[in-house]
Design a protein around this motif. Structure first.
Motif, PDB file in Angstrom:
ATOM      1  N   UNK A 256       0.811  -1.219   0.000  1.00 50.23           N
ATOM      2  CA  UNK A 256       0.000   0.000   0.000  1.00 50.23           C
ATOM      3  C   UNK A 256       0.844   1.269   0.000  1.00 50.23           C
ATOM      4  N   UNK A 257       2.137   1.104  -0.104  1.00 50.96           N
ATOM      5  CA  UNK A 257       3.034   2.240   0.034  1.00 50.96           C
ATOM      6  C   UNK A 257       3.729   2.601  -1.273  1.00 50.96           C
TER       7      UNK A 257
ATOM      8  N   UNK B  49       2.891   6.152   2.594  1.00 51.83           N
ATOM      9  CA  UNK B  49       1.586   5.567   2.289  1.00 51.83           C
ATOM     10  C   UNK B  49       1.011   6.222   1.031  1.00 51.83           C
ATOM     11  N   UNK B  50       0.501   5.402   0.152  1.00 49.29           N
ATOM     12  CA  UNK B  50       0.095   5.875  -1.174  1.00 49.29           C
ATOM     13  C   UNK B  50      -1.285   6.503  -1.127  1.00 49.29           C
TER      14      UNK B  50
ATOM     15  N   UNK C 135       3.456   8.050  -7.903  1.00 51.59           N
ATOM     16  CA  UNK C 135       4.790   7.991  -7.287  1.00 51.59           C
ATOM     17  C   UNK C 135       5.318   9.400  -7.021  1.00 51.59           C
ATOM     18  N   UNK C 136       6.321   9.503  -6.155  1.00 54.04           N
ATOM     19  CA  UNK C 136       6.833  10.811  -5.765  1.00 54.04           C
ATOM     20  C   UNK C 136       8.347  10.785  -5.625  1.00 54.04           C
ATOM     21  N   UNK C 137       8.974  11.910  -5.957  1.00 57.58           N
ATOM     22  CA  UNK C 137      10.408  12.091  -5.756  1.00 57.58           C
ATOM     23  C   UNK C 137      10.686  13.151  -4.688  1.00 57.58           C
ATOM     24  N   UNK C 138       9.636  13.573  -3.992  1.00 55.36           N
ATOM     25  CA  UNK C 138       9.759  14.624  -2.985  1.00 55.36           C
ATOM     26  C   UNK C 138       9.952  14.011  -1.616  1.00 55.36           C
TER      27      UNK C 138
ATOM     28  N   UNK D  67       7.678   8.681   5.202  1.00 53.75           N
ATOM     29  CA  UNK D  67       7.595   8.368   6.625  1.00 53.75           C
ATOM     30  C   UNK D  67       8.769   7.536   7.120  1.00 53.75           C
ATOM     31  N   UNK D  68       9.163   6.582   6.297  1.00 54.33           N
ATOM     32  CA  UNK D  68      10.155   5.610   6.738  1.00 54.33           C
ATOM     33  C   UNK D  68      11.367   5.633   5.807  1.00 54.33           C
TER      34      UNK D  68
END
Length: 125
Positions: A31-32, A99-100, A105-108, A113-114
Motif C-alpha cells: 500500500x506504500x 503511504x500511497x 509515485x513521488x520524488x519529494x 515516513x520511513x
C-alpha cells in the motif's frame, strides 16, 4: 517495528551496473509508495526513482533510460537496477516509504515516513 534495509551498493567503473535492494518489514508494503533517494555530502538529497502501489514509476531526468525501479510485494522488497553508471551517480542511496494516499509515485522527500540507512555507490571514471 518498521525496518528498511538497503544492500547492493559498491564500487564500479564508469559504464558498470549495480542492482540495489531494499528489504522491508513492519508496514503494509503493497500500500506504500517507494522511492530511491541519493545524497552526496554537502549537497541536497535527490529523489532518483519512485514507484507507487500500482506500479507506476517516475524518474529524475538524469537517470532516465539507465535506471529501473521495481518492487516485489510478495517479498516486500524494492529494487533499483542501475546501468551505464557515471561518476556523477556516486552517492549514498536510500530507500523510503510513504503511504500511497496520492495515487502516484513521488520524488519529494519531505513526504516520506520511513527511511533506510543507505548503501554507498561509488563510480570511478
Amino acid at each position: 517495528r518498521v525496518q528498511l534495509e538497503e544492500s547492493g551498493g559498491g564500487a564500479v567503473p564508469s559504464g558498470g551496473s549495480l542492482r540495489l535492494s531494499c528489504v522491508t518489514s513492519g508496514f503494509y508494503f503493497s500500500r506504500y509508495c517507494m522511492t530511491w533517494f541519493r545524497q552526496v555530502p554537502g549537497q541536497e538529497r535527490e529523489g532518483v526513482a519512485g514507484i507507487d502501489s500500482r506500479g507506476h514509476t517516475v524518474y529524475t531526468d538524469s537517470v532516465k533510460g539507465r535506471f529501473t525501479v521495481s518492487r516485489d510485494n510478495d517479498k516486500t522488497t524494492l529494487y533499483l537496477e542501475m546501468t551505464n553508471l557515471k561518476p556523477e551517480d556516486t552517492a549514498m542511496y536510500y530507500c523510503a516509504a510513504m503511504e500511497d494516499y496520492r495515487g502516484s509515485p513521488s520524488l519529494s522527500g519531505g513526504q516520506f515516513e520511513y527511511w533506510g540507512q543507505g548503501t554507498q555507490v561509488t563510480v570511478s571514471s
